[in-house]
Motif scaffolding. Structure first.
Motif, PDB file in Angstrom:
ATOM      1  N   UNK A 148      45.248  38.910  35.679  1.00  0.00           N
ATOM      2  CA  UNK A 148      44.746  40.167  36.206  1.00  0.00           C
ATOM      3  C   UNK A 148      43.650  39.920  37.242  1.00  0.00           C
ATOM      4  N   UNK A 149      43.486  40.876  38.122  1.00  0.00           N
ATOM      5  CA  UNK A 149      42.513  40.768  39.209  1.00  0.00           C
ATOM      6  C   UNK A 149      41.168  41.316  38.741  1.00  0.00           C
ATOM      7  N   UNK A 150      40.541  40.608  37.815  1.00  0.00           N
ATOM      8  CA  UNK A 150      39.311  41.105  37.181  1.00  0.00           C
ATOM      9  C   UNK A 150      38.073  40.684  37.963  1.00  0.00           C
ATOM     10  N   UNK A 151      37.082  41.567  37.947  1.00  0.00           N
ATOM     11  CA  UNK A 151      35.776  41.285  38.521  1.00  0.00           C
ATOM     12  C   UNK A 151      34.789  41.076  37.388  1.00  0.00           C
ATOM     13  N   UNK A 152      33.936  40.069  37.511  1.00  0.00           N
ATOM     14  CA  UNK A 152      32.950  39.820  36.469  1.00  0.00           C
ATOM     15  C   UNK A 152      31.620  40.462  36.848  1.00  0.00           C
ATOM     16  N   UNK A 153      30.932  40.949  35.812  1.00  0.00           N
ATOM     17  CA  UNK A 153      29.654  41.623  35.988  1.00  0.00           C
ATOM     18  C   UNK A 153      28.656  41.080  34.965  1.00  0.00           C
TER      19      UNK A 153
END
Length: 351
Positions: free
Chosen positions: A225-230
């Motif tokens: 998946x094209x996940x963004x980390x925060x």
């Protein structure tokens, strides 16, 4: 012949999909609206109605169908065939003479439904279905197609076959149990951003880390998946709710984490599962204290029902997870990660 196709999705989309993508989207129970559109398709002249769904089904005994699709089919009529999804299973059976099919997942199979329609009665008079696993189908050499695809595959392989690191042993992944690949990447994430805790939903981690050379292709299989980390500050009481919801929950894959030692009884109801939580520095999780937590956009937006993370403060975008993990593997060069650890202690039956 006029065929009407009606698309339906599971109500689980509200929790399983990214909440960022669901803004201003309302998802109704399929059984509430399906009949309206089945009737509308008939009114417009459809002779055959097919439900094309992302709703789970399972194969019961004697080709009978079970799963989420069944209570929906119990409440609608006038459907001739059903294609299901979501549960990632190979299914080919019937529900009250309606063929129901699902061709597994990840392109492993194709499904076929045959319908015999009588022009005299204007009804489907018989139906059958079958699943074909691609690995079992005969292969035919197509030289022209091979020449056409060769430069395309060469270009793809030049990117995805890049070697990121060498791994000493396979790191396994059980979405409902232990995931050493999940533990490894959560440790990498926590340490890389100097966070107190790293968290990931289990469904975001989809494959094992193979032994030997680890490539970009391997990384994409693990994190499709094209996940963004925060990073964010999360209150201890909200973090405790995340643990209660994510460990021992039969409706979602097991939560992956780093920076915590947890004891749990997964036989208990949510809210009573976690008996103790200790951080890496030996301190006990404090409800009123804020902790630096790193996770992905899916979890911080309340995906999989992790709603307490929506209370996080000072949210900071840290880029795409695959970009960071690729950088981390290149930096490590060699992965030598233990096969087990004791970060999660689950109370055994009778103990």
């Amino acid at each position: 012949m006029t065929i009407g196709i009606l698309g339906l999705t599971t109500v689980e989309t509200k929790e399983k999909a990214s909440q960022f993508n669901l803004q201003k989207v309302k998802i109704l129970p399929p059984e509430q609206i399906a009949q309206v559109y089945v009737d509308e398709l008939r009114r417009q002249g459809a002779q055959i109605i097919v439900l094309l769904t992302h709703i789970g089904s399972r194969q019961g005994e004697k080709h009978g169908i079970t799963g989420e699709i069944v209570p929906i089919l119990q409440k609608i009529h006038g459907v001739d065939a059903v294609v299901t999804g979501h549960s990632h299973l190979c299914v080919s059976g019937t529900y009250e003479d309606i063929p129901v099919i699902q061709a597994g997942c990840y392109g492993e199979a194709v499904g076929r439904i045959n319908l015999l329609y009588s022009m005299a009665t204007q009804k489907v008079v018989s139906a059958n279905s079958r699943i074909y696993k691609l690995s079992e189908l005969p292969r035919v050499q197509d030289n022209a197609m091979e020449r056409f695809l060769e430069p395309i595959f060469k270009n793809i392989d030049s990117k995805y076959n890049e070697i990121l690191a060498v791994n000493s042993q396979v790191l396994t992944n059980d979405r409902n149990g232990e995931s050493r690949v999940g533990d490894f990447f959560m440790d990498v994430l926590k340490n890389g951003f100097k966070a107190d805790v790293a968290l990931y939903n289990g469904g975001a981690i989809r494959d094992t880390l193979p032994s030997g050379r680890v490539t970009v292709r391997d990384l994409l299989k693990i994190f499709p998946f094209d996940s963004t980390i925060y990073t964010a500050e999360v209150k201890g009481s909200d973090l405790r709710q995340v643990l209660e919801h994510g460990i021992g929950n039969p409706d979602i894959s097991r939560l992956r984490f780093s920076g915590l030692q947890i004891s749990a009884d997964i036989r208990r109801e949510e809210g009573q599962r976690i008996s103790s939580v200790t951080l890496s520095d030996g301190s006990t999780l404090a409800d009123e204290k804020y902790y630096k937590v790193i996770s992905n956009d899916f979890m911080f937006s309340g995906g999989d029902g992790f709603y307490s993370l929506q209370n996080a403060r000072h949210l900071r975008d840290c880029g795409k997870d695959k970009t960071f993990f690729a950088f981390a593997l290149r930096s490590l060069k060699m992965v030598d990660y233990p096969a087990h650890d004791e970060r999660l202690q689950i109370k055994k039956q009778g103990v």
